[in-house]
Design an enzyme around this catalytic site. Structure first.
Site, PDB file in Angstrom:
ATOM      1  N   LYS A 159      16.373  -7.234  11.754  1.00 40.10           N
ATOM      2  CA  LYS A 159      16.910  -7.204  10.396  1.00 40.10           C
ATOM      3  C   LYS A 159      18.189  -8.035  10.284  1.00 40.10           C
ATOM      4  O   LYS A 159      18.435  -8.676   9.252  1.00 40.10           O
ATOM      5  CB  LYS A 159      17.165  -5.761   9.969  1.00 40.10           C
ATOM      6  CG  LYS A 159      15.909  -4.900   9.897  1.00 40.10           C
ATOM      7  CD  LYS A 159      14.893  -5.436   8.887  1.00 40.10           C
ATOM      8  CE  LYS A 159      13.743  -4.457   8.669  1.00 40.10           C
ATOM      9  NZ  LYS A 159      12.772  -4.953   7.677  1.00 40.10           N
TER      10      LYS A 159
ATOM     11  N   ASP B 238      -1.493  -5.972   2.632  1.00 38.32           N
ATOM     12  CA  ASP B 238      -1.188  -4.862   3.546  1.00 38.32           C
ATOM     13  C   ASP B 238      -2.305  -4.743   4.566  1.00 38.32           C
ATOM     14  O   ASP B 238      -3.306  -5.482   4.503  1.00 38.32           O
ATOM     15  CB  ASP B 238      -1.019  -3.541   2.780  1.00 38.32           C
ATOM     16  CG  ASP B 238       0.014  -2.623   3.430  1.00 38.32           C
ATOM     17  OD1 ASP B 238      -0.042  -2.453   4.675  1.00 38.32           O
ATOM     18  OD2 ASP B 238       0.854  -2.071   2.707  1.00 38.32           O
TER      19      ASP B 238
ATOM     20  N   ASP C 147      -2.684  -8.601   8.949  1.00 41.29           N
ATOM     21  CA  ASP C 147      -1.685  -8.101   9.896  1.00 41.29           C
ATOM     22  C   ASP C 147      -0.608  -9.177  10.039  1.00 41.29           C
ATOM     23  O   ASP C 147      -0.817 -10.200  10.705  1.00 41.29           O
ATOM     24  CB  ASP C 147      -2.350  -7.816  11.241  1.00 41.29           C
ATOM     25  CG  ASP C 147      -1.363  -7.280  12.277  1.00 41.29           C
ATOM     26  OD1 ASP C 147      -0.158  -7.163  11.961  1.00 41.29           O
ATOM     27  OD2 ASP C 147      -1.801  -6.988  13.407  1.00 41.29           O
ATOM     28  N   LEU C 148       0.552  -8.955   9.443  1.00 42.31           N
ATOM     29  CA  LEU C 148       1.614  -9.950   9.464  1.00 42.31           C
ATOM     30  C   LEU C 148       2.354  -9.994  10.794  1.00 42.31           C
ATOM     31  O   LEU C 148       3.265 -10.813  10.966  1.00 42.31           O
ATOM     32  CB  LEU C 148       2.596  -9.687   8.319  1.00 42.31           C
ATOM     33  CG  LEU C 148       1.986  -9.741   6.920  1.00 42.31           C
ATOM     34  CD1 LEU C 148       3.054  -9.479   5.868  1.00 42.31           C
ATOM     35  CD2 LEU C 148       1.313 -11.079   6.670  1.00 42.31           C
TER      36      LEU C 148
ATOM     37  N   GLY D 208       5.176   3.152   0.181  1.00 37.69           N
ATOM     38  CA  GLY D 208       6.623   3.047   0.233  1.00 37.69           C
ATOM     39  C   GLY D 208       7.228   2.085  -0.764  1.00 37.69           C
ATOM     40  O   GLY D 208       6.834   2.010  -1.935  1.00 37.69           O
TER      41      GLY D 208
ATOM     42  N   ALA E 238       0.802  -1.229   0.000  1.00 39.26           N
ATOM     43  CA  ALA E 238       0.000   0.000   0.000  1.00 39.26           C
ATOM     44  C   ALA E 238       0.832   1.275   0.000  1.00 39.26           C
ATOM     45  O   ALA E 238       0.310   2.348  -0.312  1.00 39.26           O
ATOM     46  CB  ALA E 238      -0.954   0.007   1.193  1.00 39.26           C
TER      47      ALA E 238
ATOM     48  N   SER F  92      17.740  -4.370   6.191  1.00 34.51           N
ATOM     49  CA  SER F  92      18.142  -2.986   6.450  1.00 34.51           C
ATOM     50  C   SER F  92      19.641  -2.943   6.688  1.00 34.51           C
ATOM     51  O   SER F  92      20.225  -3.885   7.247  1.00 34.51           O
ATOM     52  CB  SER F  92      17.425  -2.430   7.682  1.00 34.51           C
ATOM     53  OG  SER F  92      17.964  -1.159   8.060  1.00 34.51           O
TER      54      SER F  92
ATOM     55  N   TYR G  11      14.612  -3.385  16.203  1.00 31.60           N
ATOM     56  CA  TYR G  11      14.595  -3.180  14.756  1.00 31.60           C
ATOM     57  C   TYR G  11      15.883  -3.708  14.114  1.00 31.60           C
ATOM     58  O   TYR G  11      15.842  -4.528  13.187  1.00 31.60           O
ATOM     59  CB  TYR G  11      14.427  -1.689  14.434  1.00 31.60           C
ATOM     60  CG  TYR G  11      14.494  -1.384  12.958  1.00 31.60           C
ATOM     61  CD1 TYR G  11      13.434  -1.698  12.116  1.00 31.60           C
ATOM     62  CD2 TYR G  11      15.633  -0.799  12.400  1.00 31.60           C
ATOM     63  CE1 TYR G  11      13.496  -1.435  10.756  1.00 31.60           C
ATOM     64  CE2 TYR G  11      15.703  -0.529  11.043  1.00 31.60           C
ATOM     65  CZ  TYR G  11      14.635  -0.848  10.223  1.00 31.60           C
ATOM     66  OH  TYR G  11      14.713  -0.590   8.869  1.00 31.60           O
TER      67      TYR G  11
END
Length: 273
Positions: free
Chosen positions: A168, A32, A41-42, A12, A10, A114, A164
């Site tokens: 990653k 999404d 919702d993943l 980015g 949806a 990332s 975060y």
């Protein structure tokens, strides 16, 4: 033309990836929380199962590729949710869709990691181990405790930075380990990762509040500019192409040179006995 699933479609990088595939003539199944063919919702087991079921129904059980782009950033206040969304979400979904990718005989999968995995000094090895062991509840609890060790001045603008970066890092390691196993490689399903840097997406703006000055950004920006979603989507498309038949287990940095600027001597590293 092929059939591809894109999570985070949806906005980015997910939206840009879905657009690139659509423009190439492929059928795209978007996933999404909103504005997508499949709403899921993943960050929850139920959401992942529902997304996989919806994708399999829409694709008649055969997929040419999956781009697992959905994710949240370090500005999210709940480290536990970050682990569930950024690590367990893509891993569970790709594991669930692997048979459908194998059926196409040229299945391709790419995840969005990332460069924070290698440029942020808050990787927690215990959390990595819990993630790779599939211990989601234990990982969620540990992520909350780990964040308390991050300096207050960092937590003020990145309340989930450790979760975060660690999610990653664990995701990149999962890709490296998984891609070379027989049930992926020998069945013709290729698995790779892209590690973006500072890309001007709603997720990044949510972390910084505004589009900052590249020359005063908190990490080096050798090109003097931020990335754009379509520049990451270009590489998503390349990894998903049938012609990308000899590339698996790779982590491609699309970060404008940030990782190289911070750690110029760390890669390549010679193997030692």
């Amino acid at each position: 033309m092929g059939t591809y699933a894109v999570t985070g479609a949806a906005s980015g990088m997910g939206a840009a990836s879905a657009a690139a595939l659509t423009e190439a003539g492929h059928t795209v199944i978007g996933v999404d929380l909103r504005d997508a063919e499949i709403i899921a919702d993943l960050g929850t087991q139920e959401g992942r199962a529902g997304a996989a079921e919806g994708i399999l129904q829409a694709s008649d059980g055969s997929l040419d590729g999956v781009a697992a782009v959905a994710g949240v950033g370090p500005d999210m206040k709940d480290p536990a949710a970050v682990m569930s969304i950024d690590y367990f979400g893509p891993v569970a979904l790709l594991e669930g869709l692997r048979p459908a990718l194998a059926r196409s005989e040229a299945g391709r999968a790419v995840v969005i990691g990332s460069n924070s995995a290698t440029t942020v000094p808050f990787i927690d090895q215990t959390l990595v181990d819990l993630a790779l062991a599939g211990e989601e509840e234990a990982a969620r609890g540990h992520a909350v405790r780990t964040q308390e060790d991050v300096p207050d001045k960092v937590r003020a603008f990145a309340p989930s930075i450790s979760a975060y970066a660690t999610s990653k890092f664990a995701l990149a390691r999962w890709v490296r380990r998984t891609a070379v196993t027989p049930r992926w490689g020998r069945e013709g399903v290729l698995l790779n990762a892209i590690a973006p840097g500072a890309v001007l997406t709603p997720l990044m703006i949510g972390s910084t509040g505004t589009a900052p000055d590249p020359d005063s950004f908190n990490t080096p920006m050798p090109l003097g500019e931020f990335g754009r979603p379509e520049e990451v989507a270009f590489w998503v498309h390349q990894f998903l192409r049938p012609e990308a038949r000899f590339t698996t287990g790779s982590v491609l940095y699309v970060d404008g040179g940030t990782d190289a600027a911070i750690r110029p001597e760390d890669f390549p590293t010679a193997m030692t006995l």
